[in-house]
Design a protein around this motif. Structure first.
Motif, PDB file in Angstrom:
ATOM      1  N   GLN A  17       0.828  -1.220   0.000  1.00 35.23           N
ATOM      2  CA  GLN A  17       0.000   0.000   0.000  1.00 35.23           C
ATOM      3  C   GLN A  17       0.861   1.268   0.000  1.00 35.23           C
ATOM      4  O   GLN A  17       0.348   2.354   0.258  1.00 35.23           O
ATOM      5  N   ASP A  18       2.144   1.134  -0.263  1.00 35.63           N
ATOM      6  CA  ASP A  18       3.094   2.255  -0.245  1.00 35.63           C
ATOM      7  C   ASP A  18       3.178   2.927   1.123  1.00 35.63           C
ATOM      8  O   ASP A  18       3.282   4.142   1.240  1.00 35.63           O
ATOM      9  N   ILE A  19       3.154   2.097   2.178  1.00 29.57           N
ATOM     10  CA  ILE A  19       3.366   2.569   3.543  1.00 29.57           C
ATOM     11  C   ILE A  19       4.767   2.123   3.955  1.00 29.57           C
ATOM     12  O   ILE A  19       5.129   0.950   3.807  1.00 29.57           O
ATOM     13  N   SER A  26       2.743   7.163   4.648  1.00 34.05           N
ATOM     14  CA  SER A  26       2.537   6.805   3.246  1.00 34.05           C
ATOM     15  C   SER A  26       3.602   7.486   2.395  1.00 34.05           C
ATOM     16  O   SER A  26       4.247   8.453   2.831  1.00 34.05           O
ATOM     17  N   LEU A  27       3.771   6.996   1.189  1.00 37.62           N
ATOM     18  CA  LEU A  27       4.753   7.590   0.283  1.00 37.62           C
ATOM     19  C   LEU A  27       4.439   9.066   0.049  1.00 37.62           C
ATOM     20  O   LEU A  27       5.334   9.911   0.069  1.00 37.62           O
ATOM     21  N   ASP A  28       3.167   9.402  -0.133  1.00 42.13           N
ATOM     22  CA  ASP A  28       2.778  10.809  -0.316  1.00 42.13           C
ATOM     23  C   ASP A  28       3.089  11.647   0.920  1.00 42.13           C
ATOM     24  O   ASP A  28       3.545  12.783   0.817  1.00 42.13           O
ATOM     25  N   TRP A  33       6.300  15.953   3.359  1.00 43.10           N
ATOM     26  CA  TRP A  33       6.592  16.313   4.741  1.00 43.10           C
ATOM     27  C   TRP A  33       7.159  17.721   4.878  1.00 43.10           C
ATOM     28  O   TRP A  33       6.677  18.519   5.686  1.00 43.10           O
ATOM     29  N   ASN A  34       8.177  18.057   4.136  1.00 40.69           N
ATOM     30  CA  ASN A  34       8.846  19.360   4.287  1.00 40.69           C
ATOM     31  C   ASN A  34       7.956  20.538   3.928  1.00 40.69           C
ATOM     32  O   ASN A  34       8.169  21.644   4.429  1.00 40.69           O
ATOM     33  N   ASP A  35       6.956  20.322   3.090  1.00 41.88           N
ATOM     34  CA  ASP A  35       6.048  21.398   2.685  1.00 41.88           C
ATOM     35  C   ASP A  35       4.784  21.456   3.537  1.00 41.88           C
ATOM     36  O   ASP A  35       3.969  22.358   3.358  1.00 41.88           O
ATOM     37  N   SER A  36       4.625  20.510   4.458  1.00 37.83           N
ATOM     38  CA  SER A  36       3.404  20.431   5.260  1.00 37.83           C
ATOM     39  C   SER A  36       3.411  21.424   6.411  1.00 37.83           C
ATOM     40  O   SER A  36       4.463  21.782   6.936  1.00 37.83           O
ATOM     41  N   LYS A  43      -1.145  15.501  12.210  1.00 40.23           N
ATOM     42  CA  LYS A  43      -2.128  14.522  11.717  1.00 40.23           C
ATOM     43  C   LYS A  43      -1.409  13.302  11.142  1.00 40.23           C
ATOM     44  O   LYS A  43      -1.802  12.159  11.400  1.00 40.23           O
ATOM     45  N   VAL A  44      -0.366  13.522  10.369  1.00 46.18           N
ATOM     46  CA  VAL A  44       0.407  12.431   9.778  1.00 46.18           C
ATOM     47  C   VAL A  44       0.996  11.554  10.883  1.00 46.18           C
ATOM     48  O   VAL A  44       0.972  10.322  10.793  1.00 46.18           O
ATOM     49  N   LEU A  45       1.515  12.169  11.938  1.00 43.11           N
ATOM     50  CA  LEU A  45       2.093  11.406  13.042  1.00 43.11           C
ATOM     51  C   LEU A  45       1.036  10.547  13.734  1.00 43.11           C
ATOM     52  O   LEU A  45       1.310   9.400  14.098  1.00 43.11           O
TER      53      LEU A  45
END
Length: 67
Positions: A17-19, A26-28, A33-36, A43-45
């Motif tokens: 699943q590209d995790i 996830s890959l996305d 990450w740097n632009d978030s 939220k990602v964490l």
């Protein structure tokens, strides 16, 4: 406000699943990450922690093996 540090553990291995099985992003999520924003990173964490917990339950992995 402090910047959120990347959860990358330099052990990248993507599942079907590209995790990443190192940080459970996830890959996305990794690519962006740097632009978030800090809110998005938080939220990602949370999502990565949930994925990690589900992975450990699915495969019966003890906490000592996968921190």
């Amino acid at each position: 406000m402090d910047k959120t540090i990347s959860p990358c553990v330099r052990n990248c291995c993507l599942n079907e699943q590209d995790i990443c099985l190192g940080c459970f992003r996830s890959l996305d999520e990794i690519r962006h990450w740097n632009d978030s924003t800090e809110k998005s990173k938080a939220k990602v964490l949370r999502l990565a922690q949930a994925r990690k917990k589900a992975y450990k339950l699915k495969f019966g992995i003890a906490d000592e093996w996968l921190k």
